[in-house]
Scaffold this motif. Structure first.
Motif, short mmCIF file in Angstrom:
data_model
loop_
_atom_site.label_atom_id
_atom_site.label_comp_id
_atom_site.label_asym_id
_atom_site.label_seq_id
_atom_site.Cartn_x
_atom_site.Cartn_y
_atom_site.Cartn_z
N VAL A 57 1.36 -5.53 -0.63
CA VAL A 57 0.71 -4.21 -0.53
C VAL A 57 1.75 -3.13 -0.29
O VAL A 57 1.71 -2.05 -0.92
CB VAL A 57 -0.35 -4.23 0.59
CG1 VAL A 57 -0.90 -2.81 0.82
CG2 VAL A 57 -1.49 -5.18 0.25
N GLU A 60 3.76 -2.39 -3.46
CA GLU A 60 3.01 -1.58 -4.44
C GLU A 60 2.91 -0.13 -4.00
O GLU A 60 3.06 0.79 -4.81
CB GLU A 60 1.61 -2.18 -4.63
CG GLU A 60 0.78 -1.43 -5.65
CD GLU A 60 -0.13 -2.34 -6.44
OE1 GLU A 60 -1.24 -1.90 -6.77
OE2 GLU A 60 0.27 -3.47 -6.74
N TRP A 61 2.67 0.07 -2.70
CA TRP A 61 2.56 1.45 -2.20
C TRP A 61 3.88 2.18 -2.36
O TRP A 61 3.91 3.35 -2.80
CB TRP A 61 2.15 1.43 -0.73
CG TRP A 61 1.92 2.82 -0.18
CD1 TRP A 61 0.76 3.54 -0.22
CD2 TRP A 61 2.90 3.65 0.46
NE1 TRP A 61 0.95 4.77 0.37
CE2 TRP A 61 2.26 4.87 0.79
CE3 TRP A 61 4.24 3.49 0.78
CZ2 TRP A 61 2.91 5.91 1.44
CZ3 TRP A 61 4.89 4.53 1.42
CH2 TRP A 61 4.23 5.72 1.75
N ILE A 73 -3.15 0.67 -4.42
CA ILE A 73 -3.42 -0.44 -3.50
C ILE A 73 -4.92 -0.60 -3.26
O ILE A 73 -5.36 -1.67 -2.81
CB ILE A 73 -2.68 -0.28 -2.17
CG1 ILE A 73 -3.12 1.00 -1.45
CG2 ILE A 73 -1.17 -0.26 -2.39
CD1 ILE A 73 -2.53 1.13 -0.05
N PHE A 76 -7.05 -3.67 -4.74
CA PHE A 76 -6.96 -4.99 -4.09
C PHE A 76 -6.21 -6.04 -4.92
O PHE A 76 -6.17 -7.20 -4.52
CB PHE A 76 -8.36 -5.52 -3.75
CG PHE A 76 -8.95 -4.89 -2.51
CD1 PHE A 76 -8.82 -5.50 -1.28
CD2 PHE A 76 -9.62 -3.69 -2.59
CE1 PHE A 76 -9.36 -4.92 -0.14
CE2 PHE A 76 -10.16 -3.10 -1.47
CZ PHE A 76 -10.04 -3.71 -0.24
N ALA A 78 -3.00 -6.22 -5.36
CA ALA A 78 -1.82 -6.61 -4.58
C ALA A 78 -2.21 -7.57 -3.46
O ALA A 78 -1.45 -8.49 -3.12
CB ALA A 78 -1.13 -5.37 -4.02
N VAL A 79 -3.38 -7.36 -2.87
CA VAL A 79 -3.86 -8.26 -1.82
C VAL A 79 -4.04 -9.68 -2.38
O VAL A 79 -3.62 -10.66 -1.77
CB VAL A 79 -5.19 -7.75 -1.23
CG1 VAL A 79 -5.79 -8.78 -0.27
CG2 VAL A 79 -4.98 -6.43 -0.52
#
Length: 326
Positions: A57, A60-61, A73, A76, A78-79
């Motif tokens: 996460v 990605e941010w 993000i 979801f 990336a989660v």
């Protein structure tokens, strides 16, 4: 009359299932297997999952921030990527390795190729293969749980597949099928419990997030390959040997949660069957004849690269085309 007309660009019909909702359902479906992994391997497994998800996460941010792109993000994805990476780690792995894997998956495999929907291979599996090549010893070291009650008899800390390969154990005398089903075996954090994985798969099927075509074709083709190998090698049919291959490694997790990735799997129905057969055959070749006891990750990555050609040859003929010319 003019106020009754609403002209807009396509798509004109939109599904209620958004990308964020799909990813949330996938994350929820992965929770049973993750919880069993935490129960089996303890706090270290939880720490690995938290670090891998957090790293994905954050990566990605940061990429969106420094590239001046809209923040993504919230979808979801990336989660899910971080969770899958963590679930593919052995419980004794140093925390910096899953963090590195998550960063590699998000930045190199996903974002540098255009973001969600543009990657040419599954980011989580690409990261696992990257880590396997770079840190093979640590990625295959299960000695942290030597006292784990599911260790194969006589080979403390070995996975069932490693026992089959390295010591020639007959699965029926070393790993009870019950242990394979409930997760009382060695393995990565998320791959040990078949029952937990199937509970998650049932969630995805009930909400129609995935189709059963790819997973069942994959598992069935692999089972046929193993049976043919047993008969051709003169070993005879051994149900425990077959079940050890089906339940003792990452096949179930890979078949239901990674081979079905929307972006890297075929969209044509015929292509999905071809894709599943290719996965089953390649996994059998890698496991039985390759240098590693596992082959799911490499098989899926390789087949991801074949998807454009599979779709090309299985694309349905457009209405009005392809008929006999008079």
């Amino acid at each position: 009359m003019e106020q009754m007309l609403n002209v807009s660009s396509n798509p004109h019909v939109r599904a209620r299932m958004t990308t964020a909702k799909i990813m949330q359902l996938v994350a929820i479906a992965l929770l049973p297997a993750a919880i069993v992994g935490i129960y089996n391997f303890g706090f270290k497994a939880l720490a690995i999952l938290v670090v891998s998800i957090g790293s994905a996460v954050l990566a990605e941010w940061l990429y969106d921030h420094f590239m001046h792109k809209p923040n993504t993000i919230g979808d979801f994805s990336a989660v899910v990527t971080g969770l899958l990476i963590g679930m593919n780690m052995p419980a004794g792995i140093p925390l910096w390795i899953p963090a590195l894997g998550s960063i590699f998956a998000i930045i190199v495999v996903k974002q540098l190729f255009g973001g969600l929907g543009q990657n040419f291979m599954n980011p989580a599996l690409a990261a696992r293969c990257f880590l396997m090549i770079s840190f093979a010893g640590k990625m295959t070291d299960f000695s942290v749980s030597d006292s784990f009650k599911g260790a194969v008899d006589g080979v403390t800390g070995a996975t069932p597949l490693a026992a089959l390969r390295d010591h020639g154990f007959v699965a029926g005398s070393s790993v009870p099928i019950k242990n394979l089903l409930i997760g009382n075996i060695q393995g990565t954090i998320g791959e040990t419990s078949v029952i937990a994985i199937l509970i998650g798969a049932a969630i995805l099927l009930c909400y129609k997030v995935i189709s059963a075509r790819i997973p069942l074709t994959y598992i069935g083709s692999f089972a046929v390959f193993v049976i043919i190998y047993m008969l051709a090698s003169g070993k005879g049919f051994d149900v425990n040997y077959l079940f050890t291959h089906l339940f003792g490694g990452g096949l179930m997790l890979g078949a239901w949660f990674m081979a079905t990735d929307y972006v890297t799997s075929p969209i044509t129905v015929k292509g999905q069957y071809v894709y599943g057969v290719c996965l089953g055959v390649l996994t059998g070749i890698f496991r039985i004849f390759g240098a590693s006891a596992e082959g799911v990750s490499y098989a899926i990555i390789f087949c991801n690269l074949l998807v454009p050609q599979i779709e090309r040859f299985t694309r349905p003929v457009a209405f009005g085309k392809g008929g006999a010319k008079k």
